[in-house]
Write an enzyme that holds these catalytic residues in place. Sequence first.
Site, PDB file in Angstrom:
ATOM      1  N   SER A  72       0.827  -1.150  -0.076  1.00 26.63           N
ATOM      2  CA  SER A  72      -0.146  -0.024  -0.060  1.00 26.63           C
ATOM      3  C   SER A  72       0.615   0.976  -0.040  1.00 26.63           C
ATOM      4  CB  SER A  72      -0.976  -0.012   1.153  1.00 26.63           C
ATOM      5  OG  SER A  72      -1.492   1.404   1.324  1.00 26.63           O
TER       6      SER A  72
ATOM      7  N   TYR B 266      -3.820  -0.325  10.046  1.00 27.97           N
ATOM      8  CA  TYR B 266      -3.313  -0.749   8.601  1.00 27.97           C
ATOM      9  C   TYR B 266      -2.124  -0.466   8.429  1.00 27.97           C
ATOM     10  CZ  TYR B 266      -4.209  -0.654   3.651  1.00 27.97           C
ATOM     11  OH  TYR B 266      -4.169  -0.863   2.179  1.00 27.97           O
TER      12      TYR B 266
END
Length: 241
Positions: free
Chosen positions: A135, A148
Amino acid sequence: MNILITGASSGIGRAVAAHLLDKGWEVGLLARSRDALEDLANGRDKALVLEADVTDPAAVEAAFDAHVARFGRIDVLFNNAGIFGKAAPIDEIDLDTWHQVVSVNLNGMFYCARAAFARMRRQAPQGGRIINNGSISAHVPRDGSVCYTTTKHAITGMTRTLSLDGRAFNIACGQIDIGNARTPMVEDQIYRANASGKNPDATMDVRNVAEAVEFMATRDLEANVQFMTVMATTMPYIGRG
């Protein structure tokens, strides 16, 4: 060529799976939602529905066994399944949320990489490719993303180590870092940004991600895309700090 895709029932995983099926790939579709996977497979001979929860090691092993039994080997794993979790400062994150995000984003990706590596190491001809979904948050976090972001930083460490450990077995490992492909998870983030009065980040068509994964997956095993960043052009990644 064949590929096993985790988190294939929705979002990025579904888009990549649909793209590669249209290109004639053999695709193992792994996720918890059988109905969504059946809808995606749509009776195509080269699609294999693998209903499994990536947080269950036994279910992961059984799914990888089924994939190899159907297609004879595993050429590529797109290690994609992940969740965002609650957006909040760390002291507002309950421990159940933390454990859930770690269980999917880190443990689940470890279980799947482990299963793929073991089979790639022992199949003939030896080798294969693992593509981890990192990510933008593996490099630069958003506010309120401690669960996350922590897991995605860990995935970068996993990618680097698998690249090193895989050399002896002709196993390549790379990572794609994606910034704001239009998926339900990103649309939810945009909704929350609007609701809180913030300006949401720019987004891009998820097709760009599907084509990038295809590029990574189709390199000869003597070549590896170690890291690739695919992002909406005007999102605040460069200069985010």
